[in-house]
Design a protein around this motif. Sequence first.
Motif, PDB file in Angstrom:
ATOM      1  N   TYR A  40      -3.353-114.868  -1.465  1.00  0.00           N
ATOM      2  CA  TYR A  40      -3.122-116.179  -2.064  1.00  0.00           C
ATOM      3  C   TYR A  40      -2.200-117.006  -1.191  1.00  0.00           C
ATOM      4  N   GLU A  41      -2.262-118.304  -1.427  1.00  0.00           N
ATOM      5  CA  GLU A  41      -1.373-119.238  -0.747  1.00  0.00           C
ATOM      6  C   GLU A  41      -0.176-119.465  -1.660  1.00  0.00           C
ATOM      7  N   ASN A  42       1.004-119.243  -1.139  1.00  0.00           N
ATOM      8  CA  ASN A  42       2.219-119.359  -1.934  1.00  0.00           C
ATOM      9  C   ASN A  42       2.732-120.786  -1.886  1.00  0.00           C
ATOM     10  N   LYS A  43       2.590-121.504  -2.994  1.00  0.00           N
ATOM     11  CA  LYS A  43       3.019-122.900  -3.042  1.00  0.00           C
ATOM     12  C   LYS A  43       4.191-123.104  -3.993  1.00  0.00           C
ATOM     13  N   THR A  44       4.771-122.019  -4.481  1.00  0.00           N
ATOM     14  CA  THR A  44       5.896-122.131  -5.403  1.00  0.00           C
ATOM     15  C   THR A  44       6.765-120.892  -5.283  1.00  0.00           C
ATOM     16  N   SER A  45       7.992-121.025  -5.691  1.00  0.00           N
ATOM     17  CA  SER A  45       8.878-119.864  -5.710  1.00  0.00           C
ATOM     18  C   SER A  45       8.942-119.257  -7.109  1.00  0.00           C
ATOM     19  N   ASN A  46       8.142-119.781  -8.025  1.00  0.00           N
ATOM     20  CA  ASN A  46       8.111-119.243  -9.384  1.00  0.00           C
ATOM     21  C   ASN A  46       7.564-117.828  -9.386  1.00  0.00           C
ATOM     22  N   PRO A  47       8.031-116.990 -10.309  1.00  0.00           N
ATOM     23  CA  PRO A  47       7.515-115.612 -10.387  1.00  0.00           C
ATOM     24  C   PRO A  47       6.007-115.587 -10.605  1.00  0.00           C
ATOM     25  N   LEU A  48       5.362-114.597 -10.002  1.00  0.00           N
ATOM     26  CA  LEU A  48       3.912-114.473 -10.055  1.00  0.00           C
ATOM     27  C   LEU A  48       3.517-113.303 -10.956  1.00  0.00           C
ATOM     28  N   THR A  49       2.563-113.532 -11.828  1.00  0.00           N
ATOM     29  CA  THR A  49       1.985-112.454 -12.629  1.00  0.00           C
ATOM     30  C   THR A  49       0.531-112.302 -12.208  1.00  0.00           C
ATOM     31  N   TYR A  50      -0.024-111.123 -12.470  1.00  0.00           N
ATOM     32  CA  TYR A  50      -1.387-110.838 -12.015  1.00  0.00           C
ATOM     33  C   TYR A  50      -2.131-110.008 -13.043  1.00  0.00           C
ATOM     34  N   GLU A  51      -3.447-110.006 -12.889  1.00  0.00           N
ATOM     35  CA  GLU A  51      -4.297-109.106 -13.667  1.00  0.00           C
ATOM     36  C   GLU A  51      -5.510-108.759 -12.821  1.00  0.00           C
ATOM     37  N   PHE A  52      -5.780-107.462 -12.697  1.00  0.00           N
ATOM     38  CA  PHE A  52      -7.006-106.973 -12.080  1.00  0.00           C
ATOM     39  C   PHE A  52      -7.851-106.390 -13.193  1.00  0.00           C
ATOM     40  N   HIS A  61     -12.818-105.019 -18.624  1.00  0.00           N
ATOM     41  CA  HIS A  61     -11.885-103.903 -18.761  1.00  0.00           C
ATOM     42  C   HIS A  61     -10.673-104.197 -17.874  1.00  0.00           C
ATOM     43  N   VAL A  62      -9.483-104.246 -18.441  1.00  0.00           N
ATOM     44  CA  VAL A  62      -8.271-104.510 -17.680  1.00  0.00           C
ATOM     45  C   VAL A  62      -7.833-103.216 -16.986  1.00  0.00           C
ATOM     46  N   ILE A  63      -7.712-103.299 -15.642  1.00  0.00           N
ATOM     47  CA  ILE A  63      -7.346-102.133 -14.839  1.00  0.00           C
ATOM     48  C   ILE A  63      -5.831-102.036 -14.675  1.00  0.00           C
ATOM     49  N   HIS A  64      -5.216-103.136 -14.257  1.00  0.00           N
ATOM     50  CA  HIS A  64      -3.758-103.167 -14.052  1.00  0.00           C
ATOM     51  C   HIS A  64      -3.309-104.606 -14.220  1.00  0.00           C
ATOM     52  N   SER A  65      -2.179-104.811 -14.931  1.00  0.00           N
ATOM     53  CA  SER A  65      -1.816-106.183 -15.248  1.00  0.00           C
ATOM     54  C   SER A  65      -0.343-106.326 -15.598  1.00  0.00           C
ATOM     55  N   THR A  66       0.193-107.504 -15.290  1.00  0.00           N
ATOM     56  CA  THR A  66       1.488-107.914 -15.824  1.00  0.00           C
ATOM     57  C   THR A  66       1.273-108.991 -16.888  1.00  0.00           C
ATOM     58  N   ASP A 111       3.409-122.804 -14.413  1.00  0.00           N
ATOM     59  CA  ASP A 111       2.340-123.497 -13.686  1.00  0.00           C
ATOM     60  C   ASP A 111       1.380-124.057 -14.716  1.00  0.00           C
ATOM     61  N   TYR A 112       1.286-125.380 -14.763  1.00  0.00           N
ATOM     62  CA  TYR A 112       0.488-126.035 -15.791  1.00  0.00           C
ATOM     63  C   TYR A 112      -0.946-126.291 -15.367  1.00  0.00           C
ATOM     64  N   THR A 113      -1.323-125.853 -14.180  1.00  0.00           N
ATOM     65  CA  THR A 113      -2.694-126.089 -13.721  1.00  0.00           C
ATOM     66  C   THR A 113      -3.636-124.976 -14.154  1.00  0.00           C
ATOM     67  N   GLY A 114      -3.108-123.915 -14.739  1.00  0.00           N
ATOM     68  CA  GLY A 114      -3.952-122.815 -15.191  1.00  0.00           C
ATOM     69  C   GLY A 114      -3.953-121.666 -14.203  1.00  0.00           C
ATOM     70  N   ASN A 115      -4.681-120.647 -14.554  1.00  0.00           N
ATOM     71  CA  ASN A 115      -4.733-119.439 -13.739  1.00  0.00           C
ATOM     72  C   ASN A 115      -5.689-119.605 -12.571  1.00  0.00           C
ATOM     73  N   GLN A 116      -5.425-118.859 -11.528  1.00  0.00           N
ATOM     74  CA  GLN A 116      -6.337-118.775 -10.388  1.00  0.00           C
ATOM     75  C   GLN A 116      -7.126-117.486 -10.544  1.00  0.00           C
ATOM     76  N   ILE A 117      -8.445-117.553 -10.430  1.00  0.00           N
ATOM     77  CA  ILE A 117      -9.307-116.391 -10.643  1.00  0.00           C
ATOM     78  C   ILE A 117     -10.347-116.329  -9.542  1.00  0.00           C
ATOM     79  N   LYS A 118     -10.566-115.112  -9.007  1.00  0.00           N
ATOM     80  CA  LYS A 118     -11.653-114.873  -8.051  1.00  0.00           C
ATOM     81  C   LYS A 118     -12.307-113.558  -8.398  1.00  0.00           C
TER      82      LYS A 118
END
Length: 161
Positions: A40-52, A61-66, A111-118
């Motif tokens: 990902y491109e880091n455009k903020t210093s805000n904490p990042l959460t993820y979900e795979f 099926h959630v494999i690993h997530s914060t 982040d008010y733009t929503g989640n990034q998903i690929k």
Amino acid sequence: MNPTVSIAVILTVLQAAHCQMIKDLSACLLGQSLRVDCRYENKTSNPLTYEFSITKDNRKHVIHSTISVSENIYRSRANVTMHKNLVCLYLQSFTTNDEGVYMCELRATNDYTGNQIKNITVIKDKLEKCAGFSLLIQNTSWLLLLLLSLPLLQAMDFVSL
């Protein structure tokens, strides 16, 4: 317009412009483990959460997530590492039963733009082995040992002359 409201609107717009942007999602085999790299491109210093997660048989099926709770069948086999601009999922004992559409979802706090998903479709027979350089990144102790031993090797070579 009230100055306080104006500042709040400006801050919201500025924050929205500074989201995390997923650039690439790739998968490879690392021994018997699946590795999924979410760059990902880091455009903020805000904490990042993820979900795979994986979608198979039309079910997510959630494999690993914060962000949410991981499913039991993956908890003991999955782990995630985070490096600069890279979140890596490792799924041990990868088999054809684990094939499907893998998803990486990133969310930055406030982040008010929503989640990034690929998404990426993973089929075991079509996966390539992970590149040698990425192995060094994953296991930095080997790289550190190599760098620390170079002066010793040079000194030994000098003594033998």
